[in-house]
Design a protein around this motif. Sequence first.
Motif, short mmCIF file in Angstrom:
data_model
loop_
_atom_site.label_atom_id
_atom_site.label_comp_id
_atom_site.label_asym_id
_atom_site.label_seq_id
_atom_site.Cartn_x
_atom_site.Cartn_y
_atom_site.Cartn_z
N VAL A 1 -18.40 0.72 -15.31
CA VAL A 1 -17.67 0.82 -14.02
C VAL A 1 -16.05 0.64 -13.83
N ASP A 2 -15.60 1.12 -12.83
CA ASP A 2 -14.38 1.02 -12.33
C ASP A 2 -14.11 -0.35 -11.60
N ALA A 3 -13.00 -1.07 -11.83
CA ALA A 3 -13.16 -2.44 -11.11
C ALA A 3 -12.48 -2.16 -9.75
N LEU A 4 -12.04 -1.12 -9.62
CA LEU A 4 -11.35 -0.93 -8.29
C LEU A 4 -12.37 -0.26 -7.28
N ARG B 1 -9.48 -1.12 -33.47
CA ARG B 1 -8.57 -2.27 -34.07
C ARG B 1 -8.42 -3.43 -33.02
N TYR B 2 -8.98 -3.19 -31.70
CA TYR B 2 -8.67 -4.08 -30.41
C TYR B 2 -9.01 -5.39 -31.09
N ASP B 3 -9.97 -5.94 -31.38
CA ASP B 3 -10.31 -7.44 -31.85
C ASP B 3 -9.51 -7.89 -32.73
N TRP C 1 -7.41 -19.76 -25.10
CA TRP C 1 -7.10 -19.09 -23.77
C TRP C 1 -8.52 -18.97 -23.21
N ARG C 2 -9.46 -18.09 -23.79
CA ARG C 2 -10.61 -17.64 -23.39
C ARG C 2 -11.51 -18.90 -23.01
N ARG C 3 -11.65 -19.86 -23.96
CA ARG C 3 -12.45 -21.10 -23.79
C ARG C 3 -11.93 -21.72 -22.52
N ILE D 1 -11.80 -12.34 -15.25
CA ILE D 1 -11.38 -11.11 -15.56
C ILE D 1 -10.14 -11.69 -16.64
N ALA D 2 -10.21 -11.31 -17.93
CA ALA D 2 -8.92 -11.80 -18.87
C ALA D 2 -8.46 -10.48 -19.28
N PHE D 3 -7.08 -10.62 -19.27
CA PHE D 3 -6.03 -9.51 -19.75
C PHE D 3 -6.44 -8.27 -18.97
N GLY D 4 -6.94 -8.16 -17.88
CA GLY D 4 -7.45 -6.84 -17.26
C GLY D 4 -6.64 -6.63 -15.89
N SER E 1 -18.41 -5.78 -17.48
CA SER E 1 -18.05 -4.32 -16.94
C SER E 1 -16.62 -3.91 -17.47
N ASP E 2 -16.70 -2.63 -17.56
CA ASP E 2 -15.25 -1.86 -17.91
C ASP E 2 -15.41 -0.46 -17.77
N PHE E 3 -14.33 0.14 -17.63
CA PHE E 3 -14.53 1.62 -17.73
C PHE E 3 -14.11 2.31 -18.78
N CYS E 4 -14.16 1.89 -19.79
CA CYS E 4 -13.77 2.38 -21.18
C CYS E 4 -14.87 2.53 -22.05
N HIS E 5 -15.58 3.59 -22.25
CA HIS E 5 -16.75 3.67 -23.04
C HIS E 5 -16.78 2.95 -24.50
N LEU F 1 -15.07 -8.70 -15.48
CA LEU F 1 -14.54 -7.59 -15.15
C LEU F 1 -13.40 -7.19 -16.30
N CYS F 2 -13.15 -5.85 -16.45
CA CYS F 2 -12.47 -5.41 -17.57
C CYS F 2 -12.82 -6.11 -18.78
N SER F 3 -14.04 -6.09 -19.31
CA SER F 3 -14.75 -6.79 -20.02
C SER F 3 -14.31 -6.49 -21.74
#
Length: 250
Positions: free
Chosen positions: A117-120, A29-31, A45-47, A134-137, A89-93, A67-69
Motif C-alpha cells: 500500500v501507499d503510505a499517502l 542488496r538492501y539489507d 537504532w531500530r531496537r 516508520i523507519a527511514f521512510g 506495509s510498503d508500496f515496493c513489491h 509503514l515503509c516497512s
Amino acid sequence: MNETVKSESPRPGPEPRLVRQMFADIAHRYDFLNHFLSLSVDRYWRRQAVRVIAGRSPTPADVCLDLCSGTGDLALEVHRMLKLSVVGSDFCHPMLIRSNVKIRDAGLASSIRLAEVDALDLPFRDSSFKFVTIAFGLRNLERLDRGLSEMVRVLEPGGSLVILEFSRPVIPIIRELFSLYFSYVLPRLGALISGKKDPYQYLPSSVRRFPAQKELSSLMTAAGFEEVGYRNLTAGIAALHWGVKRRSEM
Ligand SMILES: C[S@@+](CC[C@H](N)C(=O)[O-])C[C@H]1O[C@@H](n2cnc3c(N)ncnc32)[C@H](O)[C@@H]1O
C-alpha cells in the motif's frame, strides 16, 4: 525536547514512481548494504525505536502498523521484542518479497502480515492501530504533511507514532565527518556493491532536504500529535521522534 519552531508548509518530496523503482532496483542488496554501510548501527537504532513502544505499556491485543516497512527489519524487531501483531506495509513489491521471505523463515507469518500500500493513501479504517512505526521512510514520501495526517487518521486516539529517521548531527566534528562519509564514501560504496548509482546519491540529498529535529517535531504537532518529543541517536546522525494521537480527535 518538546520545544517547537515555526514551520513553513513542507516542501514536496521525491516522485513516488522514481522512489518505488529505486528501491525495486536495490531490493536484493538492501539489507546487506544497510548493515555494511552503517556498521550495523541501524540494528541498534531500530531496537531503540521499539523501546519507545515498550515504554508505552503495549498489550498483546495491540496491533502495530509499520509503514515503509521495506524488507521488514523493524516489523520483525517489533514482534521479536514485544510480541505484538504487526502489519508491515510498503508500496515496493520487490522489497515486500524480501520481507516475506524473512518473515516466513522466522516462522512469523501469522504474526506479521504484509500489505502492498501507499503510505499517502492507506486503505485502513480510521483508528485501526495502537502503534504506527516508520523507519527511514518518512524522508521518501512525496508529501510529508499528507503522510503524517494518514498516520494520525489510522491511529487510535491515544495511540503512538514512532519515527526513526536520519537527522542532523549535533556535534560539529561528527557533523563534518558524517557529511564527508555520507556525501563521498557512501555513494561510491553503495554504487559499487548494488550496481546502481542513483539510490546512493539520492540518500544523502534526501537527508539534507529532510526537516531537522525541531522542525519535524513542529510538523508532527501541526498534524495533530501531542506529547511530541525526540531523542538523538548517535549524536543526531539519526533521531527517534514520537507523538500521541490526541484523545479528543474522535
Ligand atoms: C529506506 S527504506 C526503509 C525500509 C525499512 N523501514 C528499514 O528500516 O530498513 C524506505 C522504504 O519506503 C518505501 N516507500 C517510500 N515511499 C513510500 C510510499 N509512499 N508508500 C509506501 N512505501 C513507501 C520504499 O519502497 C522503501 O521500501
